[in-house]
Scaffold this motif. Structure first.
Motif, PDB file in Angstrom:
ATOM      1  N   MET A   1     -15.640   3.473  16.421  1.00  0.00           N
ATOM      2  CA  MET A   1     -15.077   2.888  15.179  1.00  0.00           C
ATOM      3  C   MET A   1     -13.594   3.240  15.047  1.00  0.00           C
ATOM      4  N   ASP A   2     -12.830   2.279  14.570  1.00  0.00           N
ATOM      5  CA  ASP A   2     -11.401   2.478  14.370  1.00  0.00           C
ATOM      6  C   ASP A   2     -11.183   3.390  13.168  1.00  0.00           C
ATOM      7  N   LYS A   3     -10.708   4.609  13.443  1.00  0.00           N
ATOM      8  CA  LYS A   3     -10.559   5.558  12.339  1.00  0.00           C
ATOM      9  C   LYS A   3      -9.100   5.745  11.927  1.00  0.00           C
ATOM     10  N   ASN A   4      -8.250   4.759  12.267  1.00  0.00           N
ATOM     11  CA  ASN A   4      -6.874   4.810  11.789  1.00  0.00           C
ATOM     12  C   ASN A   4      -6.758   3.885  10.593  1.00  0.00           C
ATOM     13  N   TYR A   5      -5.879   4.235   9.677  1.00  0.00           N
ATOM     14  CA  TYR A   5      -5.743   3.396   8.485  1.00  0.00           C
ATOM     15  C   TYR A   5      -4.272   3.398   8.056  1.00  0.00           C
ATOM     16  N   TYR A   6      -3.697   2.192   7.984  1.00  0.00           N
ATOM     17  CA  TYR A   6      -2.274   2.068   7.643  1.00  0.00           C
ATOM     18  C   TYR A   6      -2.151   1.293   6.335  1.00  0.00           C
ATOM     19  N   ILE A   7      -1.552   1.930   5.374  1.00  0.00           N
ATOM     20  CA  ILE A   7      -1.430   1.321   4.046  1.00  0.00           C
ATOM     21  C   ILE A   7       0.020   1.390   3.573  1.00  0.00           C
ATOM     22  N   THR A   8       0.473   0.307   2.952  1.00  0.00           N
ATOM     23  CA  THR A   8       1.880   0.264   2.521  1.00  0.00           C
ATOM     24  C   THR A   8       2.010  -0.164   1.067  1.00  0.00           C
ATOM     25  N   THR A   9       3.032   0.369   0.405  1.00  0.00           N
ATOM     26  CA  THR A   9       3.442  -0.190  -0.894  1.00  0.00           C
ATOM     27  C   THR A   9       4.555  -1.190  -0.572  1.00  0.00           C
ATOM     28  N   PRO A  10       4.927  -2.032  -1.540  1.00  0.00           N
ATOM     29  CA  PRO A  10       6.155  -2.802  -1.300  1.00  0.00           C
ATOM     30  C   PRO A  10       7.300  -1.790  -1.261  1.00  0.00           C
ATOM     31  N   ILE A  11       8.413  -2.138  -0.642  1.00  0.00           N
ATOM     32  CA  ILE A  11       9.568  -1.242  -0.769  1.00  0.00           C
ATOM     33  C   ILE A  11      10.345  -1.737  -1.989  1.00  0.00           C
ATOM     34  N   TYR A  12      10.780  -0.804  -2.793  1.00  0.00           N
ATOM     35  CA  TYR A  12      11.303  -1.145  -4.118  1.00  0.00           C
ATOM     36  C   TYR A  12      12.811  -1.369  -4.100  1.00  0.00           C
ATOM     37  N   TYR A  13      13.249  -2.383  -4.846  1.00  0.00           N
ATOM     38  CA  TYR A  13      14.684  -2.660  -4.944  1.00  0.00           C
ATOM     39  C   TYR A  13      15.388  -1.507  -5.629  1.00  0.00           C
ATOM     40  N   VAL A  14      16.570  -1.196  -5.121  1.00  0.00           N
ATOM     41  CA  VAL A  14      17.306  -0.089  -5.730  1.00  0.00           C
ATOM     42  C   VAL A  14      18.338  -0.604  -6.744  1.00  0.00           C
ATOM     43  N   ASN A  15      18.031  -1.748  -7.362  1.00  0.00           N
ATOM     44  CA  ASN A  15      18.997  -2.255  -8.335  1.00  0.00           C
ATOM     45  C   ASN A  15      18.810  -1.599  -9.704  1.00  0.00           C
ATOM     46  N   ASP A  16      17.706  -0.857  -9.869  1.00  0.00           N
ATOM     47  CA  ASP A  16      17.427  -0.262 -11.181  1.00  0.00           C
ATOM     48  C   ASP A  16      16.479   0.917 -11.035  1.00  0.00           C
ATOM     49  N   LYS A  17      16.280   1.630 -12.146  1.00  0.00           N
ATOM     50  CA  LYS A  17      15.394   2.806 -12.120  1.00  0.00           C
ATOM     51  C   LYS A  17      13.930   2.404 -11.921  1.00  0.00           C
ATOM     52  N   PRO A  18      13.094   3.313 -11.431  1.00  0.00           N
ATOM     53  CA  PRO A  18      11.665   3.011 -11.307  1.00  0.00           C
ATOM     54  C   PRO A  18      11.002   2.761 -12.671  1.00  0.00           C
ATOM     55  N   HIS A  19      10.039   1.844 -12.699  1.00  0.00           N
ATOM     56  CA  HIS A  19       9.293   1.583 -13.930  1.00  0.00           C
ATOM     57  C   HIS A  19       7.791   1.624 -13.661  1.00  0.00           C
ATOM     58  N   ILE A  20       7.021   1.323 -14.675  1.00  0.00           N
ATOM     59  CA  ILE A  20       5.570   1.460 -14.581  1.00  0.00           C
ATOM     60  C   ILE A  20       4.963   0.614 -13.443  1.00  0.00           C
ATOM     61  N   GLY A  21       5.573  -0.551 -13.191  1.00  0.00           N
ATOM     62  CA  GLY A  21       5.063  -1.422 -12.128  1.00  0.00           C
ATOM     63  C   GLY A  21       5.112  -0.715 -10.777  1.00  0.00           C
ATOM     64  N   HIS A  22       6.231  -0.018 -10.539  1.00  0.00           N
ATOM     65  CA  HIS A  22       6.362   0.714  -9.272  1.00  0.00           C
ATOM     66  C   HIS A  22       5.303   1.821  -9.201  1.00  0.00           C
ATOM     67  N   ALA A  23       5.154   2.536 -10.320  1.00  0.00           N
ATOM     68  CA  ALA A  23       4.197   3.643 -10.341  1.00  0.00           C
ATOM     69  C   ALA A  23       2.778   3.124 -10.096  1.00  0.00           C
ATOM     70  N   TYR A  24       2.481   1.981 -10.675  1.00  0.00           N
ATOM     71  CA  TYR A  24       1.129   1.405 -10.578  1.00  0.00           C
ATOM     72  C   TYR A  24       0.759   1.116  -9.120  1.00  0.00           C
ATOM     73  N   THR A  25       1.614   0.348  -8.440  1.00  0.00           N
ATOM     74  CA  THR A  25       1.327   0.011  -7.033  1.00  0.00           C
ATOM     75  C   THR A  25       1.196   1.282  -6.209  1.00  0.00           C
ATOM     76  N   SER A  26       2.129   2.211  -6.438  1.00  0.00           N
ATOM     77  CA  SER A  26       2.149   3.418  -5.608  1.00  0.00           C
ATOM     78  C   SER A  26       0.907   4.273  -5.838  1.00  0.00           C
ATOM     79  N   ILE A  27       0.481   4.389  -7.082  1.00  0.00           N
ATOM     80  CA  ILE A  27      -0.709   5.208  -7.377  1.00  0.00           C
ATOM     81  C   ILE A  27      -1.959   4.574  -6.748  1.00  0.00           C
ATOM     82  N   ALA A  28      -2.063   3.262  -6.874  1.00  0.00           N
ATOM     83  CA  ALA A  28      -3.230   2.590  -6.273  1.00  0.00           C
ATOM     84  C   ALA A  28      -3.276   2.867  -4.768  1.00  0.00           C
ATOM     85  N   CYS A  29      -2.119   2.774  -4.122  1.00  0.00           N
ATOM     86  CA  CYS A  29      -2.080   3.034  -2.675  1.00  0.00           C
ATOM     87  C   CYS A  29      -2.427   4.486  -2.387  1.00  0.00           C
TER      88      CYS A  29
END
Ligand code: ME8
Length: 506
Positions: A1-29
């Motif tokens: 069985m394939d026991k490797n697992y690769y998971i990614t968040t989107p990479i976030y734009y650096v045009n502004d500070k982090p907000h709840i949307g960024h935290a949400y995706t990252s926490i789920a991952c």
């Protein structure tokens, strides 16, 4: 069985500070990454920042900074958010890094060599906020479908022959019905592709902040082609013989917000097919949060700052709330009332009290040692005990569909059952009448709490650690293999318990 697992968040734009949307995706991952590690997988969890493009260039200008200075500055905020959120990411990629620029240019060259990129002239609409091109028929009342402002762009541009990939994409979606989740999103993507694909402009000449196109440095790469490549740059592409690439490509899942699904589920697979590279196994698009019923926007001044809510309510509390409150994939509302109800109800009353009651009874009445495994379970004990034999399998099935809320519901149904059992058995009464039976009941409950704390680890890493520490569970015995019926709690000496989830009154 394939026991490797690769998971990614989107990479976030650096045009502004982090907000709840960024935290949400990252926490789920993070939950998914931790779950897989505890389940014996070799995981790579990637996050990072998207630092090129017109939007970042403009934000930098408004702060009188060079784009790189500005990107360095904001990227730090995103990096520090990974610590604040207790993310277990293995890497943090920035698109201004050498390894990424090399990968992006290599992918470009491959597409060019394979004759999928040609030079022409672009004239059409561009939305800076979305960093996206829109056709005339997509424009609604002078705006992009997302509501973003658009401006007319005319410039020499390289094009990717996206129109040629329509049938191949549709064929791929049909063969891989779980490639896009939730299912409703798959239908959306399919109908977008069936509606016809136009060749995609993949370079710009009217500004400079980007990865230079190989052999024509008048052009910079379109920020989305540049950004999507991050998933490959972080595993050593273009060296496809490199260990990380061999182990982790294709990615198991790219987690994204619903607004950027098209880039991941249409453009990215087409680029990969054109470069003759395997496609990721899944794109999951989650929903959007509103704040007390209102759309979140800077102009409304109602942006939710993850640092603020974490310092007010606690990190694990926020992690739990975000994943429990809303079915993953649907939109949801962030309200204080709902948050407090979850903290005081699910966490304090249900899980917190259960642990406090059981652990303090053991501490006080069993000389601070977990009682010996009981030899004879009665019928009621057996019903209770057997229930959690299926807990791990059932939770795992939900996690594999990214149904975090369903996984949590299953765990909390078990917690409710444990609370019912303790009320019925009333070990505090047995203390006066039947010491032996009290020990048996407390053993069953202590083992139940051990199992709950083990399976809750991905969601609330700090709090579950406290519970497992209070039960003196060995660090090496906290992975999911210890949830099977062969393992049970040992007669550990335990520590004096302290409440894990204090009630919050407001
Ligand atoms: O899109 N609720 O970066 P970004 C939930 N750089 N999620 C939200 C949200 C909300 N109210 N607002 C935003 C980009 N998001 C690109 C990605 S990947 C190769 C490049 C989510 O900083 C949104 O859906 O704009 C997206 O997934 C992320 O936050 C923001 O990304």
């Amino acid at each position: 069985m394939d026991k490797n697992y690769y998971i990614t968040t989107p990479i976030y734009y650096v045009n502004d500070k982090p907000h709840i949307g960024h935290a949400y995706t990252s926490i789920a991952c993070d939950v998914l990454a931790r779950f897989k590690r505890l389940d014996g997988y070799n995981v790579k969890f990637l996050t990072g920042t998207d630092e090129h493009g017109q939007k970042v260039e403009k934000a930098a200008k408004s702060q009188n900074k060079s784009p790189l200075e500005y990107a360095n500055f904001i990227s730090k905020d995103f990096k520090s958010l990974t610590k604040t959120l207790n993310l277990s990411n293995d890497d943090f990629i920035r698109t201004t890094e050498k390894r990424h620029i090399l990968a992006a240019q290599s992918l470009w060259s491959k597409l060019y060599e394979n004759k999928h990129i040609y030079l022409d002239k672009y004239s059409g609409w561009y939305a800076l906020r979305d960093e996206a091109f829109y056709s005339e028929k997509e424009i609604i009342n002078g705006k992009a479908p997302s509501g973003a402002d658009v401006s007319w762009v005319e410039e020499e541009s390289y094009f990717f022959d996206l129109s040629k990939w329509q049938d191949k994409l549709l064929e791929f979606y049909d063969k891989n019905p779980n490639f896009i989740l939730p299912k409703s999103r798959m239908n959306e993507v399919k109908s977008f592709v069936k509606g016809g694909l136009r060749d995609l402009s993949v370079s710009r000449t009217s500004f400079e902040w980007g990865v230079k196109v190989p052999n024509n440095d008048k052009h910079i790469m379109y920020v989305w082609l540049d950004a999507l490549t991050n998933y490959l740059s972080a595993i050593g592409y273009p060296d496809t013989l490199e260990n990380e690439y061999v182990n982790f490509w294709p990615a198991d899942i790219h987690m994204v917000g619903k607004d950027i699904l098209r880039f991941h589920a249409v453009y990215w697979p087409a680029f990969l097919m054109a470069a003759e590279l395997p496609l990721p196994k899944r794109i999951f698009a989650h929903g959007w949060w509103t704040n007390e019923g209102k759309k979140i926007s800077k102009s409304e001044g109602n942006v939710i700052d993850p640092l603020e809510i974490i310092s007010s309510y606690g990190l694990d509390q926020i992690r739990y709330f975000l994943l429990r409150e809303v079915p993953f994939g649907s939109d949801g509302d962030f309200s204080k009332t709902a948050l407090l109800a979850r903290i005081n109800g699910d966490l304090s009353n249900d899980l917190g009290n259960l642990c406090q009651r059981v652990i303090s009874m053991i501490y006080k009445n069993c000389n601070g040692f977990i009682p010996k495994k009981c030899e004879k379970l009665n019928d009621r004990d057996i019903i209770f005990h057997n229930k959690y034999n299926s807990l791990y399998e059932n939770v795992k099935n939900e996690i594999d569909k990214q149904s975090f809320h369903e996984a949590i519901k299953l765990i909390w149904a078990f917690i409710a059952d444990a609370n019912k059992y303790i009320d019925e058995q009333a070990p505090w009464k047995l203390r006066k009448t039947d010491d032996r039976r009290m020990n048996d009941v407390l053993w069953i409950l202590a083992d139940a709490i051990r199992k709950i704390a083990i399976i809750v680890q991905p969601f609330m890493p700090d709090s579950s650690t406290k519970i497992l520490d209070q039960l003196s569970i060995d660090i090496s015995e906290r992975n999911f293999s210890y949830l099977d019926s062969k393992h049970a709690i040992k007669t550990n000496k335990i520590n004096s318990p302290s409440p894990i989830f204090p009630r919050i009154e407001e």
